[in-house]
Design an enzyme around this catalytic site. Sequence first.
Site, mmCIF file in Angstrom:
data_model
loop_
_atom_site.group_PDB
_atom_site.id
_atom_site.type_symbol
_atom_site.label_atom_id
_atom_site.label_comp_id
_atom_site.label_asym_id
_atom_site.label_seq_id
_atom_site.Cartn_x
_atom_site.Cartn_y
_atom_site.Cartn_z
ATOM 1 N N ASN A 199 0.839 -1.197 0.000
ATOM 2 C CA ASN A 199 0.000 0.000 0.000
ATOM 3 C C ASN A 199 0.873 1.246 0.000
ATOM 4 O O ASN A 199 1.778 1.369 0.843
ATOM 5 C CB ASN A 199 -0.877 0.027 1.259
ATOM 6 C CG ASN A 199 -1.700 1.304 1.357
ATOM 7 O OD1 ASN A 199 -2.627 1.509 0.572
ATOM 8 N ND2 ASN A 199 -1.349 2.182 2.292
ATOM 9 N N GLU A 200 0.607 2.144 -0.929
ATOM 10 C CA GLU A 200 1.264 3.468 -0.967
ATOM 11 C C GLU A 200 2.739 3.379 -0.599
ATOM 12 O O GLU A 200 3.225 4.116 0.267
ATOM 13 C CB GLU A 200 0.527 4.450 -0.041
ATOM 14 C CG GLU A 200 -0.874 4.748 -0.505
ATOM 15 C CD GLU A 200 -1.556 5.907 0.225
ATOM 16 O OE1 GLU A 200 -1.048 6.354 1.270
ATOM 17 O OE2 GLU A 200 -2.607 6.350 -0.268
ATOM 18 N N TYR A 271 -7.554 11.981 -2.572
ATOM 19 C CA TYR A 271 -8.541 12.530 -1.632
ATOM 20 C C TYR A 271 -8.645 14.028 -1.875
ATOM 21 O O TYR A 271 -7.644 14.691 -2.156
ATOM 22 C CB TYR A 271 -8.095 12.288 -0.185
ATOM 23 C CG TYR A 271 -8.119 10.835 0.225
ATOM 24 C CD1 TYR A 271 -9.311 10.214 0.560
ATOM 25 C CD2 TYR A 271 -6.950 10.092 0.293
ATOM 26 C CE1 TYR A 271 -9.341 8.876 0.945
ATOM 27 C CE2 TYR A 271 -6.962 8.755 0.682
ATOM 28 C CZ TYR A 271 -8.167 8.158 1.007
ATOM 29 O OH TYR A 271 -8.196 6.836 1.395
ATOM 30 N N GLU A 320 -8.362 4.109 -3.826
ATOM 31 C CA GLU A 320 -8.735 4.998 -2.711
ATOM 32 C C GLU A 320 -9.161 6.313 -3.342
ATOM 33 O O GLU A 320 -8.347 6.998 -3.965
ATOM 34 C CB GLU A 320 -7.571 5.218 -1.736
ATOM 35 C CG GLU A 320 -7.303 4.035 -0.848
ATOM 36 C CD GLU A 320 -6.272 4.326 0.258
ATOM 37 O OE1 GLU A 320 -6.291 5.426 0.833
ATOM 38 O OE2 GLU A 320 -5.460 3.421 0.520
#
Length: 548
Positions: A199-200, A271, A320
């Site tokens: 992840n990331e 985001y 995401e």
Amino acid sequence: MIDQEPQGTSAVEAQGHVTDSPTFPPDDLSDTALVHAPTAVADIPSRLFGSFIEHMGRGVYGGIYEKDHPTADTWGFRHDVIDMVKELGVTCIRYPGGNFVSNYDWKDGIGPRDQRPVRRDLAWHSTESNEVGIDDFHRWSRMTGTEIMLATNLGTKGIQECLDELEYVNGAPGTAWADLRVRNGIPESMDISMWCLGNEMDGPWQVGHMDAQEYAATVAKVSHAMKLAESGLQLVACGSSSAHMPSFGHWERTVLEKAYEHLDFISCHAYYYDRGAASFQDFLLSSADMTHFITTVAEISSSVKARRHTNHEVALSFDEWGIWYSDEWNRQEQRWIEEAAAGLHHDPWPQAPHLLEDRYTAADAVVEGSLMITLLKHCKQVRSASRAQLVNVIAPIMAETKGPAWRQSVFYPFAAAANFARGVAYAPIIEGPRLSTQHFGEVQAIDSVITWDERRKQGLVLIVNRDEQRPHTVTVDCSSMPGMTGSRMIIDSAQMLHEDDPMKCNSPEEPNAVVPRHVTPRSNTDGSITLDMPEISWAAIRFHGSQA
Ligand code: AHR
């Protein structure tokens, strides 16, 4: 006309009134928009309506799982939350993180609950009880009818742990890990096909983060080994954790050049949030940033494909996306750093603390509706997406401890698309007012996508007015779509989300303060329909075609 709609997204008949067809171009282009000549993008993948559950805050503990809750089953899962997850229409859920996964040992979450170790989670500075692990989440996913997209730890673990987990989860009985799963009460393979490789890993905040070369080399080895174990897996490599990372572009190219043939997806994360009045219009146009992100990564993937002379495709997994008021978390982290520097860090390591429990406004819902339109318009490249997250943590569904669950404003645009966008996505031409913005240049005030299930002759029009100031009248003409020639658009239901106060939110006390309301579009004599869209509004119109 706008009137109150009860909670949920149930369809109610709203037959349009027939008025004269508008003439285009209209006298006053500033107030009207024409949405027409839709062209087919691609079939809509069901995974586009995915979400994300991370072991953090009250996402799992106090979210989907609360063993003393009146609606909890013997496994401890809340059924009021399960019902709402089903109503939302989520198809696929990324699990168990997020940043959490990079210091997580999946083996801690299997076997008898009372023997599972309690651990510290470095990502969110919390205590992990491990009461919920992959076996439990598999049971929950069966109850909700969702697919699991499983993320592996490439922060503190490596190839062997990924292979062991794959064997445990999917293996046929007869080998050690698969037999352990059977002994733990799950005789059947979990059949998890989509796996996220870390992840990331580009983010300096990530436990075990890497530079592009290091991650590319790791992913090449892990993906090669996992596909030797199961050739049909669909593997997702980490792309950039935002299009604003310094390594954006370089990261994707390096990873794809190294491991292209073993990969199926490259991820994108984004985001957005309202940073205040001065940039509110830009916030409403966040989808321009998402579009730039998608087109840049898709171009990189196609260019690597061309250079390697291969037919293999690596699609985008936008795994995401959503609105996150991340300043608050950054301030919290900064406080911890300062306390630690002053020698005051007493390490409370709380269990299931209230983290990232953002309250969403009506404007946030309009922006999320607009982001969903962007995903649908790019579904040829974006074959999977996960709105982050699902319960309590930056979530459409909130669960009160010992109390009820309730829907945030952002629940509704997601639910409309997830439940009714079927068949093929069509991107229309939009002629209408444009807005000038600080970061995105000139952008259309209106955005829209049309989905059409030719077999059922059912369609969905999603429209958003991203103009902070002005209402616009929108005419939608679907006559050129297959099977629509000579047909009228008959409206089955139409709903709109708009509040005169765009900052209005739902809350436990007022869970239905922001809900979509029924509207009545006008049917024109040429078969098109017209709808008045107030400033900062989102609408969903379900229709079918019928001979004029
Ligand atoms: O969704 C919250 C966090 O945002 C995730 O853990 C991480 O992957 C991202 O930075």
